[in-house]
Write an enzyme that holds these catalytic residues in place. Structure first.
Site, PDB file in Angstrom:
ATOM      1  N   TYR A  32       0.829  -1.208   0.000  1.00  0.00           N
ATOM      2  CA  TYR A  32       0.000   0.000   0.000  1.00  0.00           C
ATOM      3  C   TYR A  32       0.863   1.257   0.000  1.00  0.00           C
ATOM      4  CZ  TYR A  32       1.048   0.930   4.936  1.00  0.00           C
ATOM      5  OH  TYR A  32       1.685   1.227   6.111  1.00  0.00           O
ATOM      6  N   ARG A  51       7.903   4.051  -4.990  1.00  0.00           N
ATOM      7  CA  ARG A  51       8.021   3.118  -3.868  1.00  0.00           C
ATOM      8  C   ARG A  51       6.957   2.022  -3.965  1.00  0.00           C
ATOM      9  NH1 ARG A  51       7.752   5.278   2.252  1.00  0.00           N
ATOM     10  NH2 ARG A  51       5.570   5.553   1.672  1.00  0.00           N
ATOM     11  N   ARG A  99      -8.853 -19.677  -1.023  1.00  0.00           N
ATOM     12  CA  ARG A  99      -7.747 -19.564  -0.066  1.00  0.00           C
ATOM     13  C   ARG A  99      -6.782 -20.737  -0.188  1.00  0.00           C
ATOM     14  NH1 ARG A  99      -5.605 -20.487   4.880  1.00  0.00           N
ATOM     15  NH2 ARG A  99      -4.925 -18.646   6.071  1.00  0.00           N
ATOM     16  N   HIS A 101      -2.141 -21.140  -0.066  1.00  0.00           N
ATOM     17  CA  HIS A 101      -0.913 -20.376   0.100  1.00  0.00           C
ATOM     18  C   HIS A 101      -0.183 -20.055  -1.204  1.00  0.00           C
ATOM     19  CE1 HIS A 101      -1.605 -21.234   4.321  1.00  0.00           C
ATOM     20  NE2 HIS A 101      -0.591 -20.449   4.643  1.00  0.00           N
ATOM     21  N   GLU A 177      13.338   2.565  13.631  1.00  0.00           N
ATOM     22  CA  GLU A 177      12.396   3.629  13.269  1.00  0.00           C
ATOM     23  C   GLU A 177      11.223   3.563  14.225  1.00  0.00           C
ATOM     24  OE1 GLU A 177      10.940   2.849   9.315  1.00  0.00           O
ATOM     25  OE2 GLU A 177      10.697   0.709   9.701  1.00  0.00           O
ATOM     26  N   LEU A 201      11.694   1.334   6.622  1.00  0.00           N
ATOM     27  CA  LEU A 201      11.025   1.805   5.420  1.00  0.00           C
ATOM     28  C   LEU A 201      11.702   3.090   4.936  1.00  0.00           C
ATOM     29  CD1 LEU A 201       8.511   1.401   3.541  1.00  0.00           C
ATOM     30  CD2 LEU A 201       7.358   3.066   4.998  1.00  0.00           C
TER      31      LEU A 201
END
Length: 280
Positions: A32, A51, A99, A101, A177, A201
């Site tokens: 996101y 990014r 669902r 993996h 961070e 990040l």
């Protein structure tokens, strides 16, 4: 008030649009970005999209959208939502599939929300905020802006429960961070922050802080530093897209410097406002 978007369609925020078998919902299998808008314009949009694409590549999301596609989508959303001051949240997941993996052979799923937001309270900037230190319990690929934020949430809640604004994370004896921010100290006139690595990040606001430091002729030093150095700093501040540049005046109940926002932090914040005005 606000506007949503899901896989090619703009929708109201209260419309039910996410299937149960969506990999972001079931696995956190996605990435996101959060982009702030000032005067109807997304700030540092290109850096955010760059990014976003790096995060997609890092988790092997098979996006077919280009940089320009994302740019046009976000700008169209801002225009449709008539978003003046607020945030764009853009999320990409591995898609909708039963669902299991292993990666499914399905298109990625793209959703977005565009919402107005209130500015950070003035008193927080003028007085500063408190923080705690907390063990960094996150995974080893924090450079990816992924949906897997549970360790961040848990640490942030510990800070909130103790009456603090942020938790500053510590890994192997060094500061990494904050739970949702990059963290900096000021010592003897130098800005010091953790070097970019898989463990932090690469913040977009960090880019602006580094640029501001250069223009203000303030040394910007990227090196590891300890919790003791954090507590002995002349100033401490944090940055992210939503809070911009915010002073931290106490850590673990101990006063930083003289306990008020510092001169260098305030200079950087003022320069950041110039960048916003120049964009507008």
């Amino acid at each position: 008030m606000g506007l949503g978007y899901v896989n090619g369609k703009f929708v109201s925020l209260d419309e039910l649009v996410i299937p149960i078998e969506e990999r972001g919902h079931q696995f956190g299998d996605g990435v996101y970005e959060v982009i702030h808008c000032y005067n109807g314009k997304p700030f540092m949009l290109d850096e955010h999209i760059e990014r976003l694409i790096r995060s997609c590549e890092a988790i092997k999301l098979p996006i077919t959208q280009t940089f320009t596609d994302f740019q046009e989508l976000i700008l169209t959303g801002v225009e449709n939502a008539q978003l003046d001051f607020g945030k764009v949240y853009l999320q990409i997941t591995r898609g909708i599939a039963p669902r299991n993996h292993p990666f499914p052979n399905v298109p990625v799923s793209i959703t977005m929300t565009l919402t107005e937001s209130a500015p950070t309270p003035v008193e927080m900037r003028e007085q500063g905020v408190s923080a705690i230190t907390h063990e960094d319990e996150r995974w080893a690929k924090c450079y990816i802006k992924s949906l897997n934020l549970l360790p961040n949430i848990l640490a942030k809640q510990v800070a909130q429960d103790q009456g603090s604004f942020e938790a500053i994370l510590v890994r192997d004896g060094s500061i990494t961070e904050g739970t949702s921010s990059n963290v900096y100290i000021v010592k003897n006139g130098d800005i010091i922050t953790t070097p970019l690595s898989n463990h932090i990040l690469a913040g977009i606001t960090r880019i602006a802080v580094k640029q501001a430091a250069k223009e203000l002729d303030i040394p910007f030093v990227e090196k590891n530093y300890s919790p003791d150095e954090l507590l002995q700093a002349d100033e401490v501040f944090m940055s992210n897209t939503s809070i911009e540049i915010l002073p931290i005046v106490t850590v673990d109940g101990q006063k930083i410097g003289n306990g008020v926002p510092g001169e260098i932090t305030n200079k950087l914040y003022s320069q950041y406002q110039v960048y916003k005005q120049n964009q507008s």
